[in-house]
Design a protein around this motif. Structure first.
Motif, PDB file in Angstrom:
ATOM      1  N   CYS A  44      30.512 -46.317  24.541  1.00  0.00           N
ATOM      2  CA  CYS A  44      29.109 -45.975  24.351  1.00  0.00           C
ATOM      3  C   CYS A  44      28.864 -44.503  24.696  1.00  0.00           C
ATOM      4  CB  CYS A  44      28.240 -46.868  25.237  1.00  0.00           C
ATOM      5  SG  CYS A  44      26.464 -46.680  24.925  1.00  0.00           S
ATOM      6  N   ASP A  46      26.501 -43.490  26.357  1.00  0.00           N
ATOM      7  CA  ASP A  46      25.760 -43.466  27.630  1.00  0.00           C
ATOM      8  C   ASP A  46      26.324 -42.394  28.583  1.00  0.00           C
ATOM      9  OD1 ASP A  46      23.990 -45.852  29.356  1.00  0.00           O
ATOM     10  OD2 ASP A  46      25.027 -44.246  30.443  1.00  0.00           O
ATOM     11  N   HIS A 103      29.473 -51.595  28.395  1.00  0.00           N
ATOM     12  CA  HIS A 103      29.135 -51.378  29.808  1.00  0.00           C
ATOM     13  C   HIS A 103      27.844 -52.088  30.191  1.00  0.00           C
ATOM     14  CE1 HIS A 103      25.800 -48.439  29.169  1.00  0.00           C
ATOM     15  NE2 HIS A 103      26.393 -48.333  28.012  1.00  0.00           N
ATOM     16  N   CYS A 106      23.395 -51.514  29.215  1.00  0.00           N
ATOM     17  CA  CYS A 106      23.473 -50.672  28.015  1.00  0.00           C
ATOM     18  C   CYS A 106      22.136 -50.689  27.263  1.00  0.00           C
ATOM     19  CB  CYS A 106      24.592 -51.185  27.102  1.00  0.00           C
ATOM     20  SG  CYS A 106      24.776 -50.223  25.580  1.00  0.00           S
ATOM     21  N   GLY A 107      21.598 -49.517  27.021  1.00  0.00           N
ATOM     22  CA  GLY A 107      20.308 -49.400  26.331  1.00  0.00           C
ATOM     23  C   GLY A 107      20.342 -50.004  24.937  1.00  0.00           C
TER      24      GLY A 107
HETATM   25 ZN   LIG Z   1      25.441 -48.153  26.181  1.00  0.00          ZN
END
Ligand SMILES: [Zn+2]
Length: 206
Positions: A44, A46, A103, A106-107
């Protein structure tokens, strides 16, 4: 100069004075030979996730592709560049392992659980479509006491692993035993990683 650029320049200077000198020889050596990373990690975007630190990888060891929600669009779909990274990593660099790393918190996974939350971001909304099947699987599998966010995060990693297999270059390398796949869920605050591999759909701690 803006404050953020100042912060970034400070970081670069700290790298140059504290990190680089101890590894100068290593950087020079790896840059004087073709890169031969053993692993492609698709993870990701992120900002809290640091794949090099997590795997304690040296320069030249891991090839990394990052996008929102660690997705791999199926072969032939609009891929956001993941297809080119995959082909290059497998066919040109000869990576022996491909890991999909999701993860906690996670958005992208949260957005999937809240339909309409990404409405104002059409590109993000469209991109999340690559994980719709994970949403369906998570709703079907999660029991009331399960953490739905955790379940969808695992299901998304499994889904993206199955998408990997739709690429001819990956299918060929898998069939010849040249490459292996694993799925990871990284619990960032706890520093824990759960892995899934060898065809299993269960995640186990390292
Ligand atoms: Zn994420």
């Amino acid at each position: 100069m803006d404050e953020v650029l100042h912060r970034l320049k400070q970081g670069i200077r700290r790298f140059q004075t504290e990190i680089y000198p101890a590894r100068a020889e290593q950087y020079e050596r790896v840059m004087n030979e073709p890169q031969r990373p053993h692993t492609l990690i698709i993870t990701c975007a992120d900002s809290r996730l640091q794949p090099d630190i997590l795997t304690q990888a040296d320069p030249g060891e891991i090839f990394v592709s990052r996008n929102i929600g660690n997705m791999v669009p199926t072969y032939g779909e609009t891929s956001g560049g993941v297809d080119a990274v995959l082909e290059y990593a497998v066919a040109a660099l000869g990576v022996q392992h491909i890991a999909i790393c999701g993860h906690t918190n996670c958005g992208a996974m949260k957005a999937l659980l809240e339909p309409g939350s990404a409405e104002a971001m059409p590109s993000v909304s469209a991109w999340l479509g690559h994980a719709q099947a994970a949403l369906a699987a998570a709703h079907a599998l999660a029991s009331p006491e399960d953490n739905l966010l955790r379940v969808i995060t695992e299901q998304n990693v499994l889904l993206q692993m199955s998408h990997l297999r739709t690429y001819p270059v990956v299918a060929d390398a898998l069939a010849k035993g040249k490459v292996h796949l694993s799925g990871w869920v990284y619990d960032i605050s706890a520093g824990q990683v759960s892995l899934c591999y060898d065809g299993s759909t269960a995640f186990h701690g390292v």
